[in-house]
Design a protein around this motif. Structure first.
Motif, PDB file in Angstrom:
ATOM      1  N   VAL A 235     -16.991 -14.674  65.816  1.00 42.34           N
ATOM      2  CA  VAL A 235     -17.593 -15.954  66.178  1.00 42.34           C
ATOM      3  C   VAL A 235     -18.597 -16.327  65.093  1.00 42.34           C
ATOM      4  O   VAL A 235     -19.082 -15.465  64.354  1.00 42.34           O
ATOM      5  CB  VAL A 235     -18.270 -15.932  67.564  1.00 42.34           C
ATOM      6  CG1 VAL A 235     -17.272 -15.571  68.650  1.00 42.34           C
ATOM      7  CG2 VAL A 235     -19.449 -14.970  67.588  1.00 42.34           C
ATOM      8  N   ASP A 236     -18.911 -17.604  65.024  1.00 40.97           N
ATOM      9  CA  ASP A 236     -19.762 -18.101  63.941  1.00 40.97           C
ATOM     10  C   ASP A 236     -21.249 -18.072  64.275  1.00 40.97           C
ATOM     11  O   ASP A 236     -22.083 -17.905  63.382  1.00 40.97           O
ATOM     12  CB  ASP A 236     -19.357 -19.531  63.590  1.00 40.97           C
ATOM     13  CG  ASP A 236     -17.909 -19.608  63.130  1.00 40.97           C
ATOM     14  OD1 ASP A 236     -17.572 -18.972  62.114  1.00 40.97           O
ATOM     15  OD2 ASP A 236     -17.109 -20.297  63.800  1.00 40.97           O
TER      16      ASP A 236
ATOM     17  N   PRO B 149     -30.510  -7.131  62.481  1.00 37.14           N
ATOM     18  CA  PRO B 149     -29.658  -6.456  61.495  1.00 37.14           C
ATOM     19  C   PRO B 149     -28.171  -6.552  61.846  1.00 37.14           C
ATOM     20  O   PRO B 149     -27.323  -6.732  60.962  1.00 37.14           O
ATOM     21  CB  PRO B 149     -30.151  -5.009  61.526  1.00 37.14           C
ATOM     22  CG  PRO B 149     -31.528  -5.079  62.094  1.00 37.14           C
ATOM     23  CD  PRO B 149     -31.489  -6.206  63.071  1.00 37.14           C
ATOM     24  N   TYR B 150     -27.858  -6.429  63.130  1.00 38.49           N
ATOM     25  CA  TYR B 150     -26.468  -6.494  63.586  1.00 38.49           C
ATOM     26  C   TYR B 150     -25.863  -7.863  63.298  1.00 38.49           C
ATOM     27  O   TYR B 150     -24.749  -7.976  62.753  1.00 38.49           O
ATOM     28  CB  TYR B 150     -26.426  -6.183  65.085  1.00 38.49           C
ATOM     29  CG  TYR B 150     -25.052  -6.287  65.706  1.00 38.49           C
ATOM     30  CD1 TYR B 150     -24.164  -5.222  65.671  1.00 38.49           C
ATOM     31  CD2 TYR B 150     -24.647  -7.463  66.341  1.00 38.49           C
ATOM     32  CE1 TYR B 150     -22.902  -5.316  66.242  1.00 38.49           C
ATOM     33  CE2 TYR B 150     -23.396  -7.573  66.920  1.00 38.49           C
ATOM     34  CZ  TYR B 150     -22.524  -6.495  66.863  1.00 38.49           C
ATOM     35  OH  TYR B 150     -21.274  -6.596  67.429  1.00 38.49           O
TER      36      TYR B 150
ATOM     37  N   LYS C 151     -22.702 -11.640  59.675  1.00 38.81           N
ATOM     38  CA  LYS C 151     -22.830 -12.983  59.100  1.00 38.81           C
ATOM     39  C   LYS C 151     -22.779 -14.067  60.171  1.00 38.81           C
ATOM     40  O   LYS C 151     -22.181 -15.134  59.994  1.00 38.81           O
ATOM     41  CB  LYS C 151     -21.756 -13.219  58.037  1.00 38.81           C
ATOM     42  CG  LYS C 151     -21.847 -12.262  56.859  1.00 38.81           C
ATOM     43  CD  LYS C 151     -20.776 -12.546  55.820  1.00 38.81           C
ATOM     44  CE  LYS C 151     -20.887 -11.568  54.658  1.00 38.81           C
ATOM     45  NZ  LYS C 151     -19.846 -11.808  53.620  1.00 38.81           N
ATOM     46  N   VAL C 152     -23.403 -13.763  61.289  1.00 39.39           N
ATOM     47  CA  VAL C 152     -23.434 -14.687  62.422  1.00 39.39           C
ATOM     48  C   VAL C 152     -24.748 -15.465  62.407  1.00 39.39           C
ATOM     49  O   VAL C 152     -25.825 -14.881  62.287  1.00 39.39           O
ATOM     50  CB  VAL C 152     -23.285 -13.921  63.750  1.00 39.39           C
ATOM     51  CG1 VAL C 152     -23.509 -14.846  64.943  1.00 39.39           C
ATOM     52  CG2 VAL C 152     -21.902 -13.294  63.828  1.00 39.39           C
ATOM     53  N   GLY C 153     -24.668 -16.784  62.507  1.00 37.71           N
ATOM     54  CA  GLY C 153     -25.859 -17.621  62.539  1.00 37.71           C
ATOM     55  C   GLY C 153     -26.564 -17.512  63.878  1.00 37.71           C
ATOM     56  O   GLY C 153     -25.918 -17.483  64.936  1.00 37.71           O
ATOM     57  N   LEU C 154     -27.895 -17.474  63.852  1.00 38.06           N
ATOM     58  CA  LEU C 154     -28.681 -17.276  65.070  1.00 38.06           C
ATOM     59  C   LEU C 154     -29.486 -18.515  65.423  1.00 38.06           C
ATOM     60  O   LEU C 154     -30.240 -19.047  64.598  1.00 38.06           O
ATOM     61  CB  LEU C 154     -29.614 -16.076  64.882  1.00 38.06           C
ATOM     62  CG  LEU C 154     -30.510 -15.705  66.073  1.00 38.06           C
ATOM     63  CD1 LEU C 154     -29.683 -15.426  67.326  1.00 38.06           C
ATOM     64  CD2 LEU C 154     -31.385 -14.505  65.713  1.00 38.06           C
ATOM     65  N   ILE C 155     -29.339 -18.948  66.663  1.00 38.50           N
ATOM     66  CA  ILE C 155     -30.073 -20.086  67.216  1.00 38.50           C
ATOM     67  C   ILE C 155     -30.936 -19.566  68.357  1.00 38.50           C
ATOM     68  O   ILE C 155     -30.471 -18.783  69.198  1.00 38.50           O
ATOM     69  CB  ILE C 155     -29.101 -21.160  67.742  1.00 38.50           C
ATOM     70  CG1 ILE C 155     -28.154 -21.613  66.615  1.00 38.50           C
ATOM     71  CG2 ILE C 155     -29.863 -22.348  68.316  1.00 38.50           C
ATOM     72  CD1 ILE C 155     -26.849 -22.199  67.123  1.00 38.50           C
TER      73      ILE C 155
END
Length: 353
Positions: free
Chosen positions: A213-214, A234-235, A240-244
């Protein structure tokens, strides 16, 4: 000069590299757009994982349009959305469950006439109301839900589709059935990227270990009261997952008004948060300002969502984040909150907590 607007040229979602789909000119590389932002340093942007998008540090969370925090005047709601865009906010998040589709409907009205390439629009599937019986992650339902959202939002595509509150569903079914259904919608050009949302942190790697997932939208776990989201940094970076980040004000805990009646926090937590807010008032400061500055200062988070249907308050939020949190006041508030910090409450299925 502070208070004077200046014009900024930018791109929403630049670098995505999608081909343009027939009948939807917005799916390719976005065209330049012009926005007016206060000349106080302006809105800043961060990369959202591997999406190729640069999103505003503050995103607009449209749950307030659905009445999550009180009565909503339609004219004010529409004005607030337009104000968000004028202030440089280019990421907007909504869900059909917000106000039982009212938020999506109002947002669709507010976005009429706004260049589609000037904002990134996220909505959700899986949750359609406040109760446990309002969840349905089946392929047929999520497919239908996307079409319904597109009609309410009056757009040909959404930039980000999210499985909402995944801890309430069967994780294996979400992996094996829901996400493939969303991938099919992506191939059709109805959605561009796929994400998941939720409160229970344990559920996130259960999905990401088996599916790509993105983005991840986590709420309530990076605010003054709770920073347990840091364990995921770190996970998520490795994937390479964007965090909101949602609920930087603790869903009302870090406000002078206090949380709404539906808030799951126990009485002891509410009391400690009320003391922290009172301490800020005595110091001639705002607990909400401190909380927002604290959340936005975390570089591992691409965008932090703020929700309001008040244009003046939104302008105030943008002004607040032009400065870092007061380190002395922050230390004092964290000391007050310490007895109740990092205590989560159950959400969703037992096996996902």
């Amino acid at each position: 000069m502070p208070g004077v607007n200046r014009e900024v040229t930018g791109r929403a979602g630049a670098g995505d590299g999608r081909e343009t789909a027939p009948g939807d000119k917005c799916l390719g590389s976005p065209k330049p757009f012009h926005i007016l932002v206060p000349d106080m340093g302006g809105m800043k942007y961060r990369k959202l994982g591997r999406t190729g998008w640069e999103v505003s540090l503050l995103g607009y969370g449209s749950s307030a349009l659905g009445g999550a925090y009180g009565r909503v005047d339609e004219k004010d709601a529409i004005k607030t959305v337009r104000t968000a865009l004028d202030l440089g906010i280019n990421f907007i998040d909504v869900a059909p469950a917000d106000g039982l589709i009212r938020a999506e409907t109002l947002l669709g009205k507010a976005l009429q006439g706004v260049p589609r390439e000037s904002y990134l629009l996220a909505t959700s599937v899986g949750r359609y109301g406040p109760d446990r019986g309002d969840f349905d992650f089946s392929p047929a339902r999520v497919t239908r839900a996307v079409d319904e959202s597109l009609r309410r939002l009056r757009v040909a595509h959404v930039d980000l589709i999210q499985c909402q509150d995944i801890e309430f569903g069967s994780i294996p079914k979400i992996i094996e059935e829901t996400l493939p259904a969303l991938e099919a919608l992506k191939r059709q050009g109805k959605v561009r990227k796929i994400g998941i949302t939720g409160y229970a942190l344990k559920a996130i790697p259960k999905v990401l270990d088996h599916a790509a997932v993105d983005t991840v939208l986590s709420y309530g776990h990076y605010c003054l009261l709770d920073i347990t989201l840091v364990q995921m940094f770190p996970y998520l970076k490795a994937h390479k997952v964007g965090l909101i980040n949602g609920a930087p004000l603790g869903m009302g805990l870090h406000t002078d008004k206090g949380p709404p009646d539906w808030h799951p926090a126990p009485a002891r937590t509410r009391e400690v948060c009320a003391r922290a807010a009172e301490h800020c008032r005595q110091r001639k400061a705002s607990i909400a300002q401190l909380a927002l500055q604290f959340a936005v200062a975390q570089p591992a988070i691409a965008s932090t969502l703020v929700g309001t249907s008040n244009p003046r308050r939104l302008r105030q939020n943008v002004q607040w984040i032009q400065a870092p949190p007061d380190p002395v006041l922050l230390a004092e508030v964290l000391a007050i909150l310490e007895p109740e910090r990092n205590k989560a409450w159950p959400s969703g299925r037992k096996e996902n907590n």
